[in-house]
Design a protein around this motif. Structure first.
Motif, short mmCIF file in Angstrom:
data_model
loop_
_atom_site.label_atom_id
_atom_site.label_comp_id
_atom_site.label_asym_id
_atom_site.label_seq_id
_atom_site.Cartn_x
_atom_site.Cartn_y
_atom_site.Cartn_z
N GLY A 154 0.61 -1.18 0.04
CA GLY A 154 -0.11 -0.04 0.02
C GLY A 154 0.68 1.11 -0.03
O GLY A 154 1.95 1.08 0.46
N ARG A 155 0.48 2.26 -0.66
CA ARG A 155 1.33 3.44 -0.71
C ARG A 155 1.36 4.05 0.94
O ARG A 155 0.70 3.75 1.69
CB ARG A 155 0.73 4.45 -1.72
CG ARG A 155 0.64 3.77 -3.29
CD ARG A 155 0.25 4.66 -4.28
NE ARG A 155 0.92 5.99 -4.10
CZ ARG A 155 0.80 6.93 -5.26
NH1 ARG A 155 0.07 6.79 -5.92
NH2 ARG A 155 1.58 7.85 -5.09
N ASN A 156 2.26 5.21 0.72
CA ASN A 156 2.13 5.70 2.08
C ASN A 156 1.04 6.47 2.56
O ASN A 156 0.05 6.54 1.86
CB ASN A 156 3.07 7.32 1.76
CG ASN A 156 4.57 6.81 1.29
OD1 ASN A 156 5.26 7.34 0.47
ND2 ASN A 156 5.25 6.22 2.39
N GLY A 157 0.78 5.97 3.74
CA GLY A 157 -0.43 6.21 4.56
C GLY A 157 -1.52 5.62 4.24
O GLY A 157 -2.79 6.07 4.81
N ALA A 158 -1.32 4.44 3.57
CA ALA A 158 -2.53 3.52 3.21
C ALA A 158 -3.07 2.77 4.43
O ALA A 158 -3.98 2.33 4.42
CB ALA A 158 -2.12 2.46 2.23
N GLY A 159 -2.47 2.84 5.79
CA GLY A 159 -2.95 2.41 6.88
C GLY A 159 -2.15 0.70 7.14
O GLY A 159 -2.78 0.12 8.02
N LYS A 160 -1.16 0.60 6.62
CA LYS A 160 -0.48 -0.61 6.86
C LYS A 160 0.12 -0.77 8.43
O LYS A 160 -0.32 -1.53 8.95
CB LYS A 160 0.79 -0.69 5.97
CG LYS A 160 0.55 -0.83 4.37
CD LYS A 160 1.80 -0.87 3.58
CE LYS A 160 2.73 0.21 3.63
NZ LYS A 160 2.39 1.50 3.43
N SER A 161 0.66 0.47 8.82
CA SER A 161 1.53 0.20 10.17
C SER A 161 0.05 0.19 11.25
O SER A 161 0.13 -0.42 12.25
CB SER A 161 2.15 1.48 10.33
OG SER A 161 3.05 1.57 9.57
N1 LIG Z 1 -1.51 8.43 15.93
C1 LIG Z 1 -2.14 8.94 14.88
N2 LIG Z 1 -2.83 10.17 14.86
C2 LIG Z 1 -3.39 10.61 13.71
N3 LIG Z 1 -3.07 10.18 12.63
C3 LIG Z 1 -2.47 9.32 12.65
C4 LIG Z 1 -1.73 8.42 13.59
N4 LIG Z 1 -1.32 7.49 12.94
C5 LIG Z 1 -1.30 7.39 11.86
N5 LIG Z 1 -2.16 8.27 11.42
C6 LIG Z 1 -2.57 8.46 9.91
O1 LIG Z 1 -3.40 7.39 9.49
C7 LIG Z 1 -2.99 7.06 8.13
C8 LIG Z 1 -2.47 5.83 7.92
O2 LIG Z 1 -0.93 5.80 8.59
P1 LIG Z 1 -0.03 4.49 8.61
O3 LIG Z 1 1.23 4.63 9.15
O4 LIG Z 1 -0.86 3.34 9.12
O5 LIG Z 1 0.08 4.34 7.00
P2 LIG Z 1 1.46 3.29 6.35
O6 LIG Z 1 0.75 2.56 5.25
O7 LIG Z 1 1.99 2.58 7.40
O8 LIG Z 1 2.36 4.21 5.73
P3 LIG Z 1 3.65 4.41 5.53
O9 LIG Z 1 4.06 3.50 4.39
O10 LIG Z 1 3.89 5.82 5.06
O11 LIG Z 1 4.18 4.28 6.68
C9 LIG Z 1 -1.78 8.32 7.79
O12 LIG Z 1 -2.59 9.22 7.04
C10 LIG Z 1 -1.34 8.64 8.94
O13 LIG Z 1 -1.07 10.01 9.01
#
Ligand SMILES: Nc1ncnc2c1ncn2[C@@H]1O[C@H](COP(=O)(O)OP(=O)(O)OP(=O)(O)O)[C@@H](O)[C@H]1O
Length: 291
Positions: A36-43
């Motif tokens: 998933g792209r950056n910010g997709a919600g993976k973490s």
């Molecule tokens: N604690 C938080 N408070 C507010 N928003 C959050 C928080 N944690 C994550 N987000 C938002 O939720 C969305 C998903 O974040 P997440 O880190 O899960 O994405 P990701 O797919 O892991 O991205 P990346 O590949 O960039 O690490 C992002 O828009 C992020 O800014």
């Protein structure tokens, strides 16, 4: 064998909904790629499975047990993440011993072998490690813990090319020795494409793909040739993107081709790799092509 079931998991941060009603089963002996792209919600998804953050709604069951405040269930899962959970003054070997308190089957022998291979000095304090070596240490722990489900959130972030390669090798070896569930979230799809057996693709908060790599690649095509003929051939198919080079055009199709269509001699059909499929499915061009 451990099974993890997510039912209707949604997560909101303030007004933004990051995960929308995700249903997912992790089972068997499988290496999953969470893409998933950056910010997709993976973490966010991985943190919810490990109960580090609460879901807004929905549930996670580990072997049928709810994961919330359930040490027994959570002991079956290990999450390696970017977050630094360790005290700066703790030495690497001390961190290994502390991890073993939570994961009693921690494989110290493997951990020592790996610290040698990665040239990580176990006497160093966590606070003195470079970003790359912090990731190396966390990766070593992830491979040495005795958990049925290993979640790796960007495991190679900060690692140089040689260490990334070594990590993938060691991961495959650990998996071959003891097959279990690995979930790898990463941007470096090309590097891990050969490792991933099952693809989970998050987009716009939803699980857009959940299938074996083999099935996905078996229905992914590049149709290449002169622009006009290519477009005639792919009209009405599920074109997810295209590239152009001079008058040559490649249309990327995801899904069945139409056997009834006659393929002009000037047009070729080839498979595409996971990286290309991922880029085309996630860059938004797909929706435009279909509009
Ligand atoms: N604690 C938080 N408070 C507010 N928003 C959050 C928080 N944690 C994550 N987000 C938002 O939720 C969305 C998903 O974040 P997440 O880190 O899960 O994405 P990701 O797919 O892991 O991205 P990346 O590949 O960039 O690490 C992002 O828009 C992020 O800014």
């Amino acid at each position: 064998m451990t099974e993890v079931n997510l039912t209707q998991i949604s997560k909101k941060f303030g007004k933004s909904t990051v995960l929308k009603q995700i249903d997912l089963t992790l089972a068997g002996q499988t290496i999953y790629g969470l893409l998933g792209r950056n910010g997709a919600g993976k973490s966010t998804l991985l943190n919810i499975i490990e109960n580090r953050i609460p879901a807004t709604s929905g549930s996670v069951q580990i072997d049928g047990e709810d994961n919330v405040n359930n040490d027994l269930a959570l002991g079956k899962v290990y999450l390696m993440s970017e977050q630094n959970l360790y005290s700066n003054s703790a030495k690497v070997d001390q961190i290994f011993r502390e991890t073993a308190l939570f994961y009693p089957g921690f494989d110290f022998e493997l951990a020592h072998q790996l610290t040698n291979k990665f040239e990580l000095n176990e006497n160093l304090r966590f606070g003195k490690l470079s970003t790359g070596y912090r990731a190396v240490m966390k990766d070593i722990i992830a491979l040495a813990v005795d958990a049925e489900v290993i979640l790796l959130d960007e495991p190679t972030l900060g690692l140089d090319a040689a260490h990334r390669e070594l990590f993938y090798q060691e991961l495959m070896e650990a998996y071959a020795k003891r097959p279990r569930i690995f979930v790898i979230s990463t941007h470096l799809i090309e590097e891990i494409a050969g490792l991933i057996e099952h693809v989970l693709l998050l987009k716009d908060g939803k699980m857009m793909l959940n299938d074996t790599t083999e099935n996905l690649l078996a229905q992914s095509y590049a149709i290449t040739g002169p622009e006009k003929q290519v477009q005639e051939y792919t009209a009405g198919l599920n074109v997810i993107g295209h590239d152009s080079l001079g008058k040559l055009r490649s249309d990327y199709v995801f899904g069945e081709l139409d056997d009834q269509r006659i393929l002009p001699d000037t047009v070729s059909v080839e498979g595409i790799d996971l990286q290309k499929l991922f880029i085309n499915l996630t860059n938004g061009q797909w929706e435009k092509e279909r509009a």
